[in-house]
Design an enzyme around this catalytic site. Sequence first.
Site, PDB file in Angstrom:
ATOM      1  N   THR A 152       0.853  -1.188   0.000  1.00  0.00           N
ATOM      2  CA  THR A 152       0.000   0.000   0.000  1.00  0.00           C
ATOM      3  C   THR A 152       0.886   1.234   0.000  1.00  0.00           C
ATOM      4  O   THR A 152       1.923   1.262   0.662  1.00  0.00           O
ATOM      5  CB  THR A 152      -0.941   0.017   1.231  1.00  0.00           C
ATOM      6  OG1 THR A 152      -1.732   1.208   1.202  1.00  0.00           O
ATOM      7  CG2 THR A 152      -0.175  -0.036   2.539  1.00  0.00           C
ATOM      8  N   HIS A 180       2.649 -11.591  14.304  1.00  0.00           N
ATOM      9  CA  HIS A 180       3.715 -12.157  15.142  1.00  0.00           C
ATOM     10  C   HIS A 180       3.448 -13.617  15.515  1.00  0.00           C
ATOM     11  O   HIS A 180       4.343 -14.311  16.002  1.00  0.00           O
ATOM     12  CB  HIS A 180       3.887 -11.312  16.414  1.00  0.00           C
ATOM     13  CG  HIS A 180       5.289 -11.255  16.915  1.00  0.00           C
ATOM     14  ND1 HIS A 180       6.220 -12.230  16.650  1.00  0.00           N
ATOM     15  CD2 HIS A 180       5.930 -10.312  17.669  1.00  0.00           C
ATOM     16  CE1 HIS A 180       7.376 -11.910  17.228  1.00  0.00           C
ATOM     17  NE2 HIS A 180       7.218 -10.746  17.844  1.00  0.00           N
TER      18      HIS A 180
END
Length: 398
Positions: free
Chosen positions: A317, A369
């Site tokens: 993006t 994560h």
Amino acid sequence: MSTEIKAPTFPESVADGSIATWHKQVGESVKRDEPLVDIETDKVVLEVVAPADGVLKEIIHAEGSTVLSDELIALFDEGAAGADAPAAAPAAEAPASSDDLKVSPAARKAAEEKGIDVSVIAGSGKGGLITKEDVMNYKAPAAPSKTEPAAKAAPAPAVDVPAGDRVEKRVPMTRLRKRVAERLLEATSTTAMLTTFNEVNMKPMMELRSQYKELFEKSHNGTRLGFMGLFVKAACEALKRFPAVNASIDGDDIVYHGYQDIGVAVSTEKGLVVPVLRDADQMSIAKVEDRVRDFGLRARDGKLGIDEMTGGTFTITNGGVFGSLLSTPILNPPQTAILGMHKIQDRPMAVNGEVVILPMMYLALSYDHRLIDGKDAVQFLVTIKDLIEDPARILLEI
């Protein structure tokens, strides 16, 4: 002979759609391939066209209704002769009604959102077609009324507006905007999202672009050399080195993708869409630039297909086109990482003990994560940085 008009076949990722606009009314004559209705889904606006010349016999689902995949929405009589759209009065007597005008679906939608009567807009398209650009560029006349003589309008008393009067406007949220909101909330609540940052010296890439942009454009039929093509190629190379960044989580399983399908975030008036470059690692830089430009144009006109926005293993993006200096991009599930590009800005940098002004860009990598360790995320972003600062590495894959 009556023909059933059904909603398009939606993919598994799209549960249903809403009837946005009926372009024809019951009993009105329709030409083959002429738009009948727009159906808005969570991702795109789909256009249903007439299967042949004939008449719209019955509308089963009115505007605002929710329809399922392949659900019957109308009946159509092929070959029948119906009433034409109401004949337009002479131009000198009255303006044409919106039904008599040639208006693209995107233009009609934009006019409705802005509260503009399309009959007062001059079409610049083929055969007088009113385009979305015509609507966006339209400016209302300064005079309070076209029909009132100026002398009569001048002495009209001013309307007293109470001091501190505050106006509010309530409009329903579009399906696309609602879906974007749901996915963003889902990403923040169901993933262990973390973001790591770095900065990249854009001078080598800018010099490369400046040196070859004219030759590149001539050699590739007008395709311009931008930064997105090089960033996509750099991302593909980095994803090959760090497979976990290109993977996704499915329940208790990790799915490692042996290909790079890169999503490119595109902002539209209705919300953010992410069309996908399939097998981006197999594309040339020119092909990437051409496809990204095509995605941007069709996204603004609502012409992207659902299949073009499904899948994807990684997303890029670019908030820099709007002036963003630094941001934290949100994941696009089930993907586990997203790269954020930002504004290029001249900054003083220490180079070999001297202060040098360089065009710098902040890069941000948001990652899940649960799957990607911080070490891999940081090294992935450093790889992107190294490839961009030395573009020859992209071609040599080193």
